[in-house]
Motif scaffolding. Structure first.
Motif, mmCIF file in Angstrom:
data_model
loop_
_atom_site.group_PDB
_atom_site.id
_atom_site.type_symbol
_atom_site.label_atom_id
_atom_site.label_comp_id
_atom_site.label_asym_id
_atom_site.label_seq_id
_atom_site.Cartn_x
_atom_site.Cartn_y
_atom_site.Cartn_z
ATOM 1 N N GLU A 153 0.823 -1.214 0.000
ATOM 2 C CA GLU A 153 0.000 0.000 0.000
ATOM 3 C C GLU A 153 0.855 1.262 0.000
ATOM 4 O OE1 GLU A 153 -3.013 0.024 3.008
ATOM 5 O OE2 GLU A 153 -3.615 -2.026 2.534
ATOM 6 N N ARG A 154 2.070 1.175 0.495
ATOM 7 C CA ARG A 154 2.941 2.348 0.512
ATOM 8 C C ARG A 154 3.525 2.633 -0.867
ATOM 9 N NH1 ARG A 154 7.029 2.955 5.129
ATOM 10 N NH2 ARG A 154 6.861 5.054 4.334
ATOM 11 N N ARG A 155 3.836 1.580 -1.616
ATOM 12 C CA ARG A 155 4.448 1.778 -2.927
ATOM 13 C C ARG A 155 3.416 1.926 -4.040
ATOM 14 N NH1 ARG A 155 9.465 -1.597 -5.392
ATOM 15 N NH2 ARG A 155 9.712 -0.327 -7.254
ATOM 16 N N PHE A 156 2.250 1.306 -3.874
ATOM 17 C CA PHE A 156 1.191 1.347 -4.878
ATOM 18 C C PHE A 156 -0.118 1.825 -4.243
ATOM 19 C CE2 PHE A 156 4.219 -1.685 -6.544
ATOM 20 C CZ PHE A 156 4.244 -1.405 -7.893
ATOM 21 N N PRO A 157 -0.168 3.043 -3.709
ATOM 22 C CA PRO A 157 -1.386 3.488 -3.028
ATOM 23 C C PRO A 157 -2.591 3.608 -3.954
ATOM 24 C CG PRO A 157 0.134 5.318 -3.277
ATOM 25 C CD PRO A 157 0.871 4.084 -3.704
ATOM 26 N N TYR A 158 -2.391 4.068 -5.181
ATOM 27 C CA TYR A 158 -3.521 4.234 -6.108
ATOM 28 C C TYR A 158 -4.055 2.875 -6.562
ATOM 29 C CZ TYR A 158 -2.153 9.135 -6.338
ATOM 30 O OH TYR A 158 -1.856 10.440 -6.014
ATOM 31 N N THR A 159 -3.164 1.950 -6.877
ATOM 32 C CA THR A 159 -3.585 0.626 -7.348
ATOM 33 C C THR A 159 -4.271 -0.164 -6.246
ATOM 34 O OG1 THR A 159 -1.731 0.597 -8.909
ATOM 35 C CG2 THR A 159 -2.809 -1.505 -8.446
ATOM 36 N N THR A 160 -3.700 -0.198 -5.056
ATOM 37 C CA THR A 160 -4.315 -0.965 -3.978
ATOM 38 C C THR A 160 -5.658 -0.367 -3.557
ATOM 39 O OG1 THR A 160 -2.979 0.235 -2.331
ATOM 40 C CG2 THR A 160 -2.145 -1.900 -3.088
ATOM 41 N N GLU A 161 -5.769 0.956 -3.576
ATOM 42 C CA GLU A 161 -7.054 1.584 -3.248
ATOM 43 C C GLU A 161 -8.096 1.265 -4.314
ATOM 44 O OE1 GLU A 161 -8.900 5.915 -1.973
ATOM 45 O OE2 GLU A 161 -6.884 5.842 -2.808
ATOM 46 N N ALA A 162 -7.681 1.273 -5.578
ATOM 47 C CA ALA A 162 -8.617 0.944 -6.660
ATOM 48 C C ALA A 162 -9.062 -0.518 -6.561
ATOM 49 C CB ALA A 162 -7.971 1.203 -8.015
ATOM 50 N N LEU A 163 -8.151 -1.422 -6.238
ATOM 51 C CA LEU A 163 -8.525 -2.833 -6.111
ATOM 52 C C LEU A 163 -9.455 -3.064 -4.924
ATOM 53 C CD1 LEU A 163 -5.119 -4.567 -6.928
ATOM 54 C CD2 LEU A 163 -7.152 -4.464 -8.379
ATOM 55 N N SER A 164 -9.281 -2.294 -3.868
ATOM 56 C CA SER A 164 -10.129 -2.444 -2.673
ATOM 57 C C SER A 164 -11.482 -1.763 -2.814
ATOM 58 C CB SER A 164 -9.416 -1.876 -1.443
ATOM 59 O OG SER A 164 -8.242 -2.581 -1.193
ATOM 60 N N ASP A 165 -11.477 -0.538 -3.358
ATOM 61 C CA ASP A 165 -12.692 0.281 -3.375
ATOM 62 C C ASP A 165 -13.310 0.480 -4.755
ATOM 63 O OD1 ASP A 165 -12.156 0.590 -0.684
ATOM 64 O OD2 ASP A 165 -11.179 2.532 -0.944
ATOM 65 N N GLY A 166 -12.631 0.010 -5.798
ATOM 66 C CA GLY A 166 -13.133 0.209 -7.149
ATOM 67 C C GLY A 166 -12.584 1.453 -7.819
ATOM 68 N N ARG A 167 -12.114 2.415 -7.020
ATOM 69 C CA ARG A 167 -11.566 3.648 -7.564
ATOM 70 C C ARG A 167 -10.610 4.257 -6.552
ATOM 71 N NH1 ARG A 167 -15.086 8.946 -9.349
ATOM 72 N NH2 ARG A 167 -13.471 10.403 -8.752
ATOM 73 N N SER A 168 -9.512 4.794 -7.045
ATOM 74 C CA SER A 168 -8.528 5.421 -6.158
ATOM 75 C C SER A 168 -8.880 6.881 -5.918
ATOM 76 C CB SER A 168 -7.132 5.329 -6.770
ATOM 77 O OG SER A 168 -7.035 6.175 -7.904
ATOM 78 N N SER A 169 -8.157 7.497 -5.011
ATOM 79 C CA SER A 169 -8.334 8.929 -4.814
ATOM 80 C C SER A 169 -7.752 9.673 -6.010
ATOM 81 C CB SER A 169 -7.645 9.370 -3.516
ATOM 82 O OG SER A 169 -6.282 9.006 -3.541
ATOM 83 N N ALA A 170 -8.142 10.903 -6.167
ATOM 84 C CA ALA A 170 -7.752 11.691 -7.341
ATOM 85 C C ALA A 170 -6.312 12.170 -7.234
ATOM 86 C CB ALA A 170 -8.682 12.886 -7.508
ATOM 87 N N TYR A 171 -5.678 12.236 -8.376
ATOM 88 C CA TYR A 171 -4.349 12.830 -8.512
ATOM 89 C C TYR A 171 -4.482 13.971 -9.506
ATOM 90 C CZ TYR A 171 0.383 13.560 -10.195
ATOM 91 O OH TYR A 171 1.564 14.129 -10.568
ATOM 92 N N TYR A 172 -4.067 15.157 -9.098
ATOM 93 C CA TYR A 172 -4.161 16.327 -9.968
ATOM 94 C C TYR A 172 -2.799 16.606 -10.587
ATOM 95 C CZ TYR A 172 -8.716 17.155 -7.961
ATOM 96 O OH TYR A 172 -10.018 17.021 -7.577
#
Length: 135
Positions: free
Chosen positions: A57-76
């Motif tokens: 989760e530290r190295r792949f925060p966007y991917t792990t969040e997307a796999l868990s919740d369906g969508r990651s937090s936004a990156y601007y």
């Protein structure tokens, strides 16, 4: 302490604080279009995949969040390219997944195609897509 030494120490402290601020500031910039990773389950997929069992989760925060919740937090994405040099992004994660795919499957890989990756976690295949922006 001599005046010159004191000024040098104060100058180095100010420089240190500025460098720390420079490293933290870009992550707070919210200009441009938002990007995020979206993961959807793909029940009938038979092609190559990247194993996500060891993604931290530290190295792949966007991917792990997307796999868990369906969508990651936004990156601007920043307007000048300055932010990308100092912050971690979904683009970095897709590039790393592509590199892992090439290492596992050989030169052509196939699990990662531009802005889409096929990832396996706990026996389930997910399509992880980069969504948003105009890139």
């Amino acid at each position: 302490m001599r005046r010159v030494t004191r000024n040098l120490v104060v100058g180095l402290a100010v420089l240190g604080v500025l460098l720390l601020a420079l490293g933290a500031l870009p992550s707070y910039l919210r200009s441009g279009d938002p990007y995020y990773l979206a993961a959807t389950e793909v029940p009938e997929y038979e092609g190559p995949t990247v194993d996500a069992a060891d993604l931290s989760e530290r190295r792949f925060p966007y991917t792990t969040e997307a796999l868990s919740d369906g969508r990651s937090s936004a990156y601007y994405e920043g307007p000048t390219g300055f932010k990308e040099a100092f912050t971690h992004s979904p683009f970095d994660e897709l590039n790393e997944l592509d590199q892992r795919d090439r290492d596992e499957a050989g030169r052509d890989g196939g699990a990662v195609n531009g802005t889409t990756a096929h990832v396996t976690r706990d026996g389930t295949v997910y399509r992880v897509r980069l969504v948003g922006g105009t890139r």
